[in-house]
Design a protein around this motif. Structure first.
Motif, PDB file in Angstrom:
ATOM      1  N   THR A  97       0.825  -1.208   0.000  1.00  0.00           N
ATOM      2  CA  THR A  97       0.000   0.000   0.000  1.00  0.00           C
ATOM      3  C   THR A  97       0.860   1.260   0.000  1.00  0.00           C
ATOM      4  N   VAL A  98       1.852   1.286   0.867  1.00  0.00           N
ATOM      5  CA  VAL A  98       2.739   2.461   0.935  1.00  0.00           C
ATOM      6  C   VAL A  98       3.493   2.616  -0.386  1.00  0.00           C
ATOM      7  N   GLY A  99       4.022   1.528  -0.898  1.00  0.00           N
ATOM      8  CA  GLY A  99       4.762   1.584  -2.162  1.00  0.00           C
ATOM      9  C   GLY A  99       3.892   2.035  -3.318  1.00  0.00           C
ATOM     10  N   TYR A 100       2.663   1.514  -3.367  1.00  0.00           N
ATOM     11  CA  TYR A 100       1.772   1.897  -4.462  1.00  0.00           C
ATOM     12  C   TYR A 100       1.375   3.367  -4.361  1.00  0.00           C
ATOM     13  N   CYS A 101       1.132   3.842  -3.148  1.00  0.00           N
ATOM     14  CA  CYS A 101       0.798   5.263  -2.974  1.00  0.00           C
ATOM     15  C   CYS A 101       1.958   6.149  -3.421  1.00  0.00           C
ATOM     16  N   MET A 102       3.177   5.715  -3.112  1.00  0.00           N
ATOM     17  CA  MET A 102       4.348   6.492  -3.552  1.00  0.00           C
ATOM     18  C   MET A 102       4.459   6.507  -5.077  1.00  0.00           C
ATOM     19  N   LEU A 103       4.223   5.340  -5.699  1.00  0.00           N
ATOM     20  CA  LEU A 103       4.268   5.279  -7.161  1.00  0.00           C
ATOM     21  C   LEU A 103       3.154   6.113  -7.787  1.00  0.00           C
ATOM     22  N   ALA A 104       1.963   6.068  -7.203  1.00  0.00           N
ATOM     23  CA  ALA A 104       0.855   6.858  -7.728  1.00  0.00           C
ATOM     24  C   ALA A 104       1.148   8.351  -7.601  1.00  0.00           C
ATOM     25  N   ALA A 105       1.728   8.740  -6.473  1.00  0.00           N
ATOM     26  CA  ALA A 105       2.081  10.149  -6.281  1.00  0.00           C
ATOM     27  C   ALA A 105       3.152  10.571  -7.289  1.00  0.00           C
ATOM     28  N   ALA A 106       4.126   9.704  -7.527  1.00  0.00           N
ATOM     29  CA  ALA A 106       5.165  10.017  -8.509  1.00  0.00           C
ATOM     30  C   ALA A 106       4.562  10.144  -9.911  1.00  0.00           C
TER      31      ALA A 106
END
Length: 135
Positions: free
Chosen positions: A48-57
Motif C-alpha cells: 500500500t505504501v509503495g503503491y501510494c508512492m508510485l501513484a504520487a510520482a
C-alpha cells in the motif's frame, strides 16, 4: 566415553543451533496462521505504501496534463484505474506471501522436529551411558 556417532550428532546439533536454528526457533512462538497472517499484514502495508508512492510520482510526473485537463479529465475513471491496478497488485503480492510463508513455516517446523528428535537421541544415549557406568 563418548562415541564417535554421538559426537557427530552433537556437532550437527550445535551447527544447526548456531545458524538455521536461530531463525526457525522463532517460529515456535507462533501458530501457523498467526505467522502467515502477520507477514501478510506487513506485506499489505508495504504494498500500500509503495503503491501510494508510485501513484504520487505518476501524478507529479504528469502534473502538466492534469492541470491542462482539469475541467475535461474524468477523474473518477482515473481513480478506478488506479484502484483496479492496486487491487490486482495487492492480490498478487498477498497470494505469493501466503504461499511463501506457509511453506517457510512448514519447512521450519519439520526442521525443528528433526532437531528435537536428535536432541532426544543424545539425551537417551547420555542416560544409557550414565546407567552403564553406575552398574
Amino acid at each position: 566415553m563418548l562415541s564417535e556417532e554421538k559426537i557427530k550428532l552433537m556437532t550437527k546439533l550445535a551447527v544447526y543451533e548456531k545458524h538455521t536454528g536461530k531463525k526457525t526457533m522463532k517460529l515456535t512462538k507462533f501458530f501457523q496462521m498467526d505467522y502467515v497472517g502477520w507477514n501478510m499484514l506487513k506485506t499489505g502495508v508495504a504494498v500500500t505504501v509503495g503503491y501510494c508512492m508510485l501513484a504520487a510520482a505518476y501524478v507529479v510526473y504528469h502534473l502538466e496534463q492534469f492541470v491542462e485537463g482539469i475541467y475535461t479529465m474524468d477523474y473518477m475513471e482515473l481513480a478506478r484505474e488506479f484502484a483496479s491496478k492496486y487491487v490486482v497488485l495487492l492480490i498478487v503480492y498477498m497470494t505469493v506471501t501466503f504461499l511463501f510463508y506457509n511453506v517457510k513455516y512448514s519447512r521450519g517446523m519439520k526442521s525443528l522436529k528433526r532437531y528435537q528428535k536428535n536432541l532426544e537421541k543424545v539425551g537417551r544415549d547420555s542416560e544409557e551411558s550414565v546407567k552403564s557406568r553406575e552398574v
